[in-house]
Write a protein that holds these residues in place. Structure first.
Motif, short mmCIF file in Angstrom:
data_model
loop_
_atom_site.label_atom_id
_atom_site.label_comp_id
_atom_site.label_asym_id
_atom_site.label_seq_id
_atom_site.Cartn_x
_atom_site.Cartn_y
_atom_site.Cartn_z
N ALA A 31 0.83 -1.20 0.00
CA ALA A 31 0.00 0.00 0.00
C ALA A 31 0.87 1.26 0.00
O ALA A 31 0.61 2.22 -0.74
CB ALA A 31 -0.93 0.01 1.22
N LEU A 32 1.94 1.25 0.80
CA LEU A 32 2.87 2.38 0.82
C LEU A 32 3.57 2.54 -0.52
O LEU A 32 3.76 3.67 -1.01
CB LEU A 32 3.93 2.16 1.92
N PHE A 33 3.94 1.41 -1.10
CA PHE A 33 4.62 1.43 -2.40
C PHE A 33 3.73 2.03 -3.49
O PHE A 33 4.14 2.92 -4.24
CB PHE A 33 5.02 0.00 -2.76
N LYS A 34 2.48 1.58 -3.55
CA LYS A 34 1.55 2.07 -4.57
C LYS A 34 1.21 3.54 -4.36
O LYS A 34 1.04 4.30 -5.31
CB LYS A 34 0.29 1.21 -4.57
N GLU A 35 1.15 3.94 -3.10
CA GLU A 35 0.85 5.33 -2.78
C GLU A 35 1.97 6.26 -3.24
O GLU A 35 1.74 7.42 -3.61
CB GLU A 35 0.65 5.47 -1.26
N ALA A 36 3.20 5.75 -3.21
CA ALA A 36 4.36 6.56 -3.59
C ALA A 36 4.54 6.68 -5.10
O ALA A 36 5.23 7.58 -5.59
CB ALA A 36 5.63 5.97 -2.97
N LEU A 37 3.92 5.78 -5.87
CA LEU A 37 4.08 5.80 -7.33
C LEU A 37 3.36 6.99 -7.94
O LEU A 37 2.27 7.37 -7.52
CB LEU A 37 3.51 4.51 -7.94
N THR A 38 3.99 7.60 -8.94
CA THR A 38 3.35 8.66 -9.73
C THR A 38 3.28 8.20 -11.18
O THR A 38 3.77 7.12 -11.53
CB THR A 38 4.16 9.97 -9.65
N ASP A 39 2.69 9.02 -12.04
CA ASP A 39 2.56 8.67 -13.45
C ASP A 39 3.91 8.53 -14.14
O ASP A 39 4.02 7.90 -15.20
CB ASP A 39 1.71 9.72 -14.17
N THR A 40 4.94 9.16 -13.57
CA THR A 40 6.27 9.11 -14.20
C THR A 40 7.09 7.91 -13.73
O THR A 40 8.19 7.70 -14.20
CB THR A 40 7.06 10.40 -13.90
N CYS A 41 6.56 7.15 -12.77
CA CYS A 41 7.31 6.00 -12.20
C CYS A 41 7.08 4.74 -13.02
O CYS A 41 6.01 4.52 -13.57
CB CYS A 41 6.86 5.73 -10.77
N TYR A 42 8.11 3.90 -13.04
CA TYR A 42 7.94 2.55 -13.56
C TYR A 42 7.09 1.78 -12.54
O TYR A 42 7.44 1.74 -11.35
CB TYR A 42 9.30 1.87 -13.75
#
Length: 204
Positions: A123-134
């Motif tokens: 959940a923390l990992f997905k929350e940190a992802l943005t549109d520019t992330c792999y």
């Protein structure tokens, strides 16, 4: 590798095609790439190519960049630190790079299996992802990051909580700028001592 590609582009291309051929055994591909690099250096060395740097770490990085859903980046010091911290039956040994890489991948697969079950971390990992992330759908890169954390930070914290021989507030009284000056001064740090400093840095 850029020097290789300029000296002999077709041979360099063939090296990568062979490395990325998933129909062949991984250990054989890694060993062949390094052997081909040895041959290229011997053939084209103009006296300045003392090291071709195509070791297991570099080769694993090529594999990760080409197949980010499958391969991890291998680094001996990190994998050794992780295996010791987790009390794994597998501990990398010097001089066995290809074997270490293959067995190290199996260890990281095991770690990734646990990460997949950690809902809070995911959940923390997905929350940190943005549109520019792999998006890292297979959690390969996340596993690499967790391994890096274990090798660089977890072990250090564990050590300071042990017998207290390395206090957290210790400081040698030398600034980063002073360290940089000393490391550049060849009357203080010569080639062999710089290698020792690099090894110290690698083990945290």
């Amino acid at each position: 590798i850029l020097n290789f590609s300029q000296a002999d582009p077709e041979t360099t291309r063939a090296m990568f095609l062979s490395l990325f051929d998933e129909s062949k055994d991984l250990a054989d591909r890694v060993a062949k790439f390094e052997a081909d690099a040895d041959a290229m250096r011997e053939q084209y060395d103009d006296g300045t190519w003392k090291n071709h740097y195509q070791n297991a770490n570099a080769i694993s990085t090529y594999l990760w960049l080409r197949f980010p859903r499958k391969y991890y980046i291998y680094k001996f010091s990190e994998y050794r630190a992780v295996s010791l911290a987790l009390e794994s039956a597998f501990v990398p040994k010097k001089g066995q790079a290809t074997q270490n890489l293959v067995k190290g991948y199996a260890l990281y697969d095991e770690i990734r299996g646990h990460l997949k079950q950690d809902d809070e971390l995911l959940a923390l990992f997905k929350e940190a992802l943005t549109d520019t992330c792999y998006p890292d759908p297979e959690l390969i890169t996340l596993t690499i990051d967790v391994g890096f954390y274990i090798s660089k930070h977890y072990q250090k914290k564990k050590a300071t909580k042990g017998d207290g021989w390395f206090p957290e507030d210790y400081h040698p009284g030398i600034t980063t700028a002073q360290w940089s000056e000393l490391l550049e001064d060849r009357s203080v740090f010569y080639e062999d001592s710089l290698k020792i400093m690099k090894r110290l840095m690698d083990i945290g």
